[in-house]
Design a protein around this motif. Structure first.
Motif, mmCIF file in Angstrom:
data_model
loop_
_atom_site.group_PDB
_atom_site.id
_atom_site.type_symbol
_atom_site.label_atom_id
_atom_site.label_comp_id
_atom_site.label_asym_id
_atom_site.label_seq_id
_atom_site.Cartn_x
_atom_site.Cartn_y
_atom_site.Cartn_z
ATOM 1 N N TRP A 102 -24.782 -43.544 26.467
ATOM 2 C CA TRP A 102 -23.761 -44.342 26.737
ATOM 3 C C TRP A 102 -24.208 -45.653 25.716
ATOM 4 O O TRP A 102 -25.170 -46.026 25.639
ATOM 5 C CB TRP A 102 -23.817 -44.291 27.655
ATOM 6 C CG TRP A 102 -23.102 -42.894 28.573
ATOM 7 C CD1 TRP A 102 -24.239 -42.023 29.175
ATOM 8 C CD2 TRP A 102 -21.589 -43.292 29.558
ATOM 9 N NE1 TRP A 102 -22.824 -41.531 29.502
ATOM 10 C CE2 TRP A 102 -21.369 -42.110 29.444
ATOM 11 C CE3 TRP A 102 -20.862 -44.057 29.942
ATOM 12 C CZ2 TRP A 102 -20.286 -41.238 30.640
ATOM 13 C CZ3 TRP A 102 -19.490 -43.317 29.959
ATOM 14 C CH2 TRP A 102 -19.938 -42.343 30.818
ATOM 15 N N HIS A 104 -22.890 -48.335 27.559
ATOM 16 C CA HIS A 104 -22.818 -49.242 28.362
ATOM 17 C C HIS A 104 -23.031 -48.186 29.340
ATOM 18 O O HIS A 104 -23.199 -46.927 29.644
ATOM 19 C CB HIS A 104 -21.789 -49.653 29.006
ATOM 20 C CG HIS A 104 -21.591 -51.001 28.039
ATOM 21 N ND1 HIS A 104 -22.111 -52.281 27.557
ATOM 22 C CD2 HIS A 104 -20.166 -50.846 27.151
ATOM 23 C CE1 HIS A 104 -20.946 -52.927 26.733
ATOM 24 N NE2 HIS A 104 -19.943 -52.301 26.582
ATOM 25 N N CYS A 115 -12.092 -52.859 28.997
ATOM 26 C CA CYS A 115 -12.273 -51.673 29.147
ATOM 27 C C CYS A 115 -13.239 -51.708 30.392
ATOM 28 O O CYS A 115 -14.006 -52.452 30.497
ATOM 29 C CB CYS A 115 -12.493 -50.159 28.740
ATOM 30 S SG CYS A 115 -10.940 -49.444 27.421
ATOM 31 N N TRP A 117 -16.139 -49.169 32.639
ATOM 32 C CA TRP A 117 -16.707 -48.804 31.116
ATOM 33 C C TRP A 117 -17.552 -47.191 32.514
ATOM 34 O O TRP A 117 -18.116 -47.742 33.634
ATOM 35 C CB TRP A 117 -17.631 -48.669 30.316
ATOM 36 C CG TRP A 117 -17.357 -49.271 29.199
ATOM 37 C CD1 TRP A 117 -16.475 -50.587 29.057
ATOM 38 C CD2 TRP A 117 -17.404 -49.209 27.616
ATOM 39 N NE1 TRP A 117 -15.880 -50.932 27.871
ATOM 40 C CE2 TRP A 117 -16.597 -49.818 26.583
ATOM 41 C CE3 TRP A 117 -18.740 -47.459 26.808
ATOM 42 C CZ2 TRP A 117 -16.432 -49.980 25.834
ATOM 43 C CZ3 TRP A 117 -17.958 -47.999 25.256
ATOM 44 C CH2 TRP A 117 -16.956 -48.538 25.070
ATOM 45 N N ASP A 422 -19.513 -42.338 26.686
ATOM 46 C CA ASP A 422 -18.719 -44.075 26.979
ATOM 47 C C ASP A 422 -17.441 -43.797 27.559
ATOM 48 O O ASP A 422 -16.244 -44.360 27.042
ATOM 49 C CB ASP A 422 -18.832 -44.539 25.689
ATOM 50 C CG ASP A 422 -19.937 -44.674 24.837
ATOM 51 O OD1 ASP A 422 -20.817 -45.147 25.639
ATOM 52 O OD2 ASP A 422 -20.204 -45.497 23.239
ATOM 53 N N ARG A 424 -14.351 -44.517 29.724
ATOM 54 C CA ARG A 424 -14.139 -46.150 29.978
ATOM 55 C C ARG A 424 -11.593 -45.854 29.935
ATOM 56 O O ARG A 424 -12.068 -45.082 30.251
ATOM 57 C CB ARG A 424 -13.968 -46.768 28.940
ATOM 58 C CG ARG A 424 -13.431 -46.738 27.471
ATOM 59 C CD ARG A 424 -14.112 -47.571 26.625
ATOM 60 N NE ARG A 424 -13.941 -47.062 25.349
ATOM 61 C CZ ARG A 424 -13.921 -46.151 24.655
ATOM 62 N NH1 ARG A 424 -14.231 -44.964 24.437
ATOM 63 N NH2 ARG A 424 -13.528 -45.909 22.861
#
Length: 444
Positions: A102, A104, A115, A117, A422, A424
């Motif tokens: 990922w 984040h 967004c 996440w 990812d 989000r």
């Protein structure tokens, strides 16, 4: 979760102001569901939600079906309790995530690029947060809904709902007394057609499921010997046939309605006999719609053997099978023909297909709420290729819809967010959803 994020939700404020913090807090609670009770469990999420509901005067119940596998249920009294009640349900569990993949950390609830996440951002802690935010504001300001509302935040949806919705329906059905309609996940999201039209897809149908284990028995032996009864060879050939099989197109009532609505919106005919051309016009939602045109069976796991020089006596595979409403018998017949007589199959988990019509006062309430917040909105029905907890609630005679409203940027791959890397949700989408959900409750 951090002290700062939690403090932001305790002190109150408008639903739009606190929905993002609620979503972040929920994402930070690791509720990964591995399907074998090995994850952290949903108990912490259930307690967090119960605390948020109790803060505004509700009396939530936490029901634990297995250690750590907890759901939270509460009832809000409406202006007219004699009217049939509405169920708003969401699940708190998520599929696992590998942080190394990922951008984040999937359990950080990071805000970046407009967004939130994290694992669960769209599946479905966003709707959990929107529901909590709306309910908390309405309770603080004394705004009763027109009828009773039952809130259910459920465990185990990602593994079929056995320890969540199914447990409640089988053992605590009194919690849903008087409920006739429900809204849940994977519906109400936008698809921008052009500057003058944005479609919002409301889920009115979903495919049934047969998660199954395939087994082939063969003759065990030494790996150096010729063996014409190799279980792995037989199974792999069968799984290969299944994985490459092109299932015939079957246009169900819901898909036909969707294509008619879309055809009208685009101002061009869409031919169900030429689905390649039709899907090419759907942009980012083509994958979601394409999966509702056929039965499907996706091989997902293989297992056999314990040593490189030993031919095992048995090989197994797991398959995620999905069938269209009204086509279960056809699906199973085709499945057995493709696999052949040597392959034994057994269900690991099975559930029915669902389909309801796109009409009635609840649909009118969705249309009104969306149009009020987005003047170019138009709600249309669609079929979900997967399944939700609606399958369990249908057993109580509850008419179920997927309606978790989100206004999305056209470039966002919404379908790719589900169980993807990812994951989000846009911050603006959350605040939009809060406004729509609040209006929807007023008209429901």
């Amino acid at each position: 979760m951090s002290e700062s994020s939690t403090a932001g939700t305790v002190s109150g404020g408008s639903a739009e102001n606190e929905v993002v913090d609620l979503c972040r807090d929920l994402i930070r609670i690791d509720t990964s569901n591995y399907g074998d009770h090995s994850g952290p469990g949903e108990r912490l999420a259930a307690e967090y939600i119960a605390e948020k509901l109790a803060e505004v005067g509700l009396d939530p119940k936490i029901i634990e079906s297995h250690k750590g596998r907890a759901s939270t249920v509460a009832r809000i009294e409406g202006e007219d309790p004699s009217k049939p009640a509405l169920l708003i349900h969401g699940h708190t569990d998520v599929v696992p995530a590998n942080a190394a993949d990922w951008t984040h950390d999937p359990f950080s609830g990071e805000i970046a690029d407009g967004c939130v996440w994290g694992r669960g951002a769209v599946d479905m802690k966003d709707m959990d947060a929107m529901t909590l935010a709306v309910v908390r504001e309405r309770m603080r300001t004394g705004r009763k809904p027109p009828r009773d509302i039952v809130l259910a935040f459920l465990a185990d949806e990602e593994a079929g709902g056995t320890f969540g919705a199914r447990h409640l329906v089988d053992h605590h059905r009194d919690l849903f007394d008087g409920v006739t309609e429900a809204i849940g996940e994977v519906g109400g999201f936008s698809f921008t057609v052009n500057e003058n039209l944005r479609l919002y897809l409301v889920e009115t149908a979903q495919k049934g499921m047969h998660w199954m284990r395939l087994t082939v028995d063969g003759t065990a032996g030494h790996g150096s010997m010729t063996n014409d009864d190799n279980a792995i060879t037989e199974l792999c050939e069968a799984v290969g046939r299944l994985g490459r099989h092109t299932w015939p197109v079957r246009v169900t009532k819901t898909v036909r309605s969707f294509l008619d609505e879309l055809s009208d919106a685009l101002g061009t005919p869409l031919d169900p006999e030429d689905m390649e051309a039709t899907l090419a016009k759907l942009g980012g939602i083509a994958k979601m719609i394409g999966a509702t045109l056929r039965n499907s069976a996706a091989p997902t796991m293989l297992g056999a053997g314990y040593k490189v020089n030993v031919i095992p006596g048995q090989a197994t595979a797991h398959v995620d099978g999905r069938f269209l409403p009204g086509h279960e018998e056809e699906f199973l017949t085709d499945l057995d023909r493709i696999l052949g007589p040597r392959v034994k199959r057994e269900d690991v988990h099975g559930d029915k297909a669902l389909e309801t019509s796109f009409d009635g006062s609840l649909v009118d309430a969705m249309q009104l709420a969306l149009k009020a917040e987005d003047p170019i909105a138009r709600a249309v029905p669609y079929m979900l290729s997967g399944g939700t907890d609606a399958k369990s609630f249908d057993d109580l005679g509850i008419r179920c819809f997927g309606f978790a409203p989100l206004k999305l940027p056209p470039e966002l791959d919404f379908a790719g967010m589900f169980h993807g890397v990812d994951e989000r949700v846009p911050v603006d989408g959350l605040t939009f959803g809060v406004r729509v959900l609040d209006r929807f409750i007023d008209h429901s």
